[in-house]
Design a protein around this motif. Structure first.
Motif, PDB file in Angstrom:
ATOM      1  N   GLY A   1      62.100  10.220  40.475  1.00 51.26           N
ATOM      2  CA  GLY A   1      61.209   9.075  40.544  1.00 51.26           C
ATOM      3  C   GLY A   1      60.823   8.769  41.973  1.00 51.26           C
ATOM      4  O   GLY A   1      61.290   9.430  42.921  1.00 51.26           O
ATOM      5  N   GLU A   2      59.982   7.769  42.130  1.00 51.21           N
ATOM      6  CA  GLU A   2      59.527   7.342  43.445  1.00 51.21           C
ATOM      7  C   GLU A   2      59.453   5.818  43.445  1.00 51.21           C
ATOM      8  O   GLU A   2      58.908   5.228  42.510  1.00 51.21           O
ATOM      9  N   SER A   3      59.968   5.186  44.480  1.00 47.15           N
ATOM     10  CA  SER A   3      59.981   3.733  44.519  1.00 47.15           C
ATOM     11  C   SER A   3      59.708   3.229  45.926  1.00 47.15           C
ATOM     12  O   SER A   3      60.596   3.243  46.782  1.00 47.15           O
ATOM     13  N   PRO A   4      58.502   2.763  46.214  1.00 50.88           N
ATOM     14  CA  PRO A   4      57.308   2.820  45.363  1.00 50.88           C
ATOM     15  C   PRO A   4      56.504   4.118  45.551  1.00 50.88           C
ATOM     16  O   PRO A   4      55.713   4.498  44.729  1.00 50.88           O
ATOM     17  N   ARG A   5      56.753   4.795  46.679  1.00 48.47           N
ATOM     18  CA  ARG A   5      56.086   6.063  46.981  1.00 48.47           C
ATOM     19  C   ARG A   5      57.010   6.835  47.893  1.00 48.47           C
ATOM     20  O   ARG A   5      57.814   6.252  48.625  1.00 48.47           O
TER      21      ARG A   5
END
Length: 481
Positions: free
Chosen positions: A200-204
Motif C-alpha cells: 500500500g501507499e499512505s498517502p503516496r
C-alpha cells in the motif's frame, strides 16, 4: 511454468490432500460432492449461464474448500503448492467473464467466509475490512456513520471488496472518484507458496515502483487478497441531476471531452445512443441520444460545476430534459433483471461488453462495433460512461432470442470474437472494468502487446508452478486435474 497436475479421486495423492485440507479448515468445509463441484463451474458470465442450461460443466473443480481466515488461506495454498494442485480463488461468483472458473480443475478456494467487523480510521478517512465482505454490507455500515465508499458497481450487493481489487473494478461514480485502483489504499495478499505480504501507499510513496498496483486486476493469478483498506467519504451535502437530449452521440461526446479536460468532475455522466435511450429514458425525444449528468459535494461547488458543464452541453446542442430520467435510473441502477430474465428463457441470450478507447478513436470504434454485432442480436445498445482526460469507456449490450440454447451459445461465442477483433483493430482496450477471465483470455497477448512478456515474468517469479487461477489473463495453464 507448467506442471503435471493430473490425478483422480481414487488417487492416493488426492485422498491425502483431501484429508490434510480437512484438518486445516475442518471437514465440513471441504467438499468433493458433485452438486457442489457443478455449482463452482459456472459464474454469471452469460456463456457459463448457457452452459448450465445445457447441462455442461466444462470447467469443473475437483474440490471446493471454504476458508474463513487468512491463516486458513495460507494453509490451503501451502498444501496445494506441495501437492502441485491448481487453486482458483472464488468469492461471491458475480464475475461476468468467467474469472473464477477453474480452467485446470484442482481446488476452488472459496474466500467469501473472510468476513468480520470493519475498522474505521476517521482521521485518515480509511476503512479496513476482510476481503470477503460484501460491498453493500460495507456501504450500509459506513452509511450509518454518515460515510460512503463512493465505489458503486452495479454488482454492489453481489460482489466482495477483495473481488473489486482482484478484478480492477470500477463503479458508476468513477468519473469523479476513480476506479478501485485509486480508491484502495492497501491490502493483504497471500502468494502461491503461502507467503503473506501487505502492500500500500499512505498517502503516496516514491520508494521504487508502486507495489500496490501489482495485484490489482491480477484476477487471483499472482495471489489471494485477504484484507482491503479503502478510502471513505462524507455523504454529499448536495446532489444535482439532469438529463439532456442530443441529435447524435458525436455532439455529446465532444461536450463530455471538453468538460472533462477542463477539470470538471461530475459523479454521473452517461451518454446513451438513440437505441439504448429508448430503454434508459423512454420519455425522451425518439431517435435522439440522451446524456445523464450529475454533480455532488459541497453545495456551492457542486452547483457551480453543474452550471459550467451544463453550459458546455447546451452549446453542443443539448436540450435539458430535467432530472426525472436520471432519478429513475438511480432507483434501478442495480437491476440485472433484463439480462437475467432473457437468459432464463429457452433460446434467450444477452451479453454486456465494456471496452474503452481514446476520445479520438472512440466514435469510429463504436460505429464499427455496431456494424459488426448487429447481425448477431435483435438489439445492440450502447452507452458511454467512466470518462478520463484522454478517453472514455463504451458499454455494448446485446439482446437476442435464438431457436434454442445451443444456437444461443454459438451466438454468444461469435459476439465475443467479433467484438474483440474490432476493439483490437481500433487500438482500444478490450476490457474497461469486467476484467479478462475466460471471455477475453484469447486476446490478452494482443491487448497487452510487449507488456504481456512482463506479465509472464511476474507470473513465473511469484507462482513458478503456475498453480494460481491458471489460464486467466492469457497465461499458460498446467495440465488439467
Amino acid at each position: 511454468m507448467t506442471t503435471d497436475t493430473s490425478l483422480t479421486k481414487n488417487d492416493p495423492t488426492f485422498q491425502e490432500l483431501l484429508q490434510q485440507l480437512a484438518i486445516v479448515v475442518s471437514p465440513e468445509r471441504v467438499s468433493a460432492a458433485d452438486d457442489v463441484l457443478d455449482g463452482r463451474s459456472h459464474d454469471t458470465w452469460p456463456v457459463a449461464t448457457t452452459w448450465a442450461k445445457l447441462g455442461r460443466h466444462p470447467h469443473r473443480p475437483d474440490l471446493v474448500v471454504w476458508a474463513q481466515s487468512e491463516a486458513e488461506v495460507v494453509a490451503v495454498l501451502r498444501l496445494a503448492s506441495q501437492a502441485g494442485v491448481p487453486v482458483t480463488p472464488w468469492a461471491l461468483g458475480s464475475s461476468v467473464t468467467g474469472q473464477p472458473l477453474p480452467l485446470a480443475g484442482g481446488v476452488v478456494l472459496d474466500v467469501s467466509g473472510l468476513t468480520g467487523d470493519p475498522e474505521l480510521d476517521p482521521v485518515d478517512g480509511i476503512v479496513t475490512a476482510p476481503a470477503g465482505v460484501r460491498g453493500s454490507d460495507l456501504e450500509a455500515w459506513l452509511g450509518e456513520r454518515g460515510l460512503t465508499l463512493r465505489h458503486s458497481p452495479q454488482s454492489l450487493a453481489r460482489s466482495s471488496i477483495g473481488g473489486w481489487v482482484a478484478t480492477r473494478a470500477t463503479g458508476q461514480f468513477s468519473s469523479r472518484y476513480g476506479g478501485i485502483e485509486e480508491l484502495v489504499v492497501g491490502y493483504r495478499v497471500v502468494l502461491a507458496d503461502g507467503t503473506t505480504a501487505e502492500v500500500g501507499e499512505s498517502p503516496r510513496a516514491a520508494m521504487g515502483p508502486s507495489l500496490k498496483q501489482l495485484f490489482i486486476g491480477s484476477e487471483g493469478t499472482l495471489g489471494v487478497i485477504t484484507q482491503v483498506s479503502l478510502k471513505v467519504f462524507e455523504l454529499p451535502a448536495l446532489e444535482i441531476r439532469e438529463a439532456f437530449a442530443f441529435p447524435d452521440v458525436v455532439h455529446a461526446l465532444t461536450a463530455m471531452r471538453q468538460g472533462t479536460q477542463r477539470g470538471l468532475r461530475p459523479h454521473v455522466m452517461r451518454l446513451y445512443d438513440a437505441d439504448e435511450a429508448r430503454h434508459a429514458a423512454p420519455d425522451a425525444p425518439v431517435g435522439q441520444a440522451v446524456l445523464f449528468l450529475g454533480h455532488e459535494g459541497i453545495s456551492e461547488v457542486a452547483s457551480a460545476e453543474h452550471a459550467a458543464f451544463k453550459d458546455l452541453l447546451v452549446q453542443a446542442s443539448g436540450v435539458s430534459l430535467g432530472s426525472a430520467p436520471v432519478d429513475a435510473w438511480m432507483g434501478r441502477r442495480y437491476d440485472f433483471s433484463t439480462v437475467e430474465n432473457l437468459l432464463a428463457t429457452p433460446g434467450g441470450y444477452a451479453e454486456t461488453i465494456e471496452v474503452a478507447n481514446s476520445w479520438s478513436r472512440i466514435e469510429p470504434m463504436y460505429r464499427a462495433l455496431r456494424e459488426a454485432l448487429s447481425p448477431l442480436a435483435d438489439e445492440v445498445l450502447g452507452h458511454f460512461s467512466h470518462v478520463y482526460h484522454d478517453g472514455v469507456s463504451l458499454y455494448v449490450i446485446l439482446l437476442g432470442r435464438a431457436i434454442d440454447d445451443e444456437t444461443a451459445l454459438e451466438r454468444l461465442e461469435q459476439i465475443w470474437i467479433r467484438a474483440m477483433e474490432v476493439v483490437i483493430a481500433h487500438g482500444g482496450e478490450v476490457s474497461h472494468h469486467h476484467g479478462g477471465g475466460l471471455a477475453r483470455a484469447p486476446w490478452a497477448r494482443q491487448s497487452l502487446g510487449s507488456g504481456f512478456e512482463l506479465l509472464e515474468r511476474l507470473k513465473d517469479a511469484l507462482d513458478p508452478q503456475g498453480l494460481l487461477n491458471p489460464g486467466k489473463l492469457g497465461l499458460a495453464a498446467p495440465a488439467s486435474v
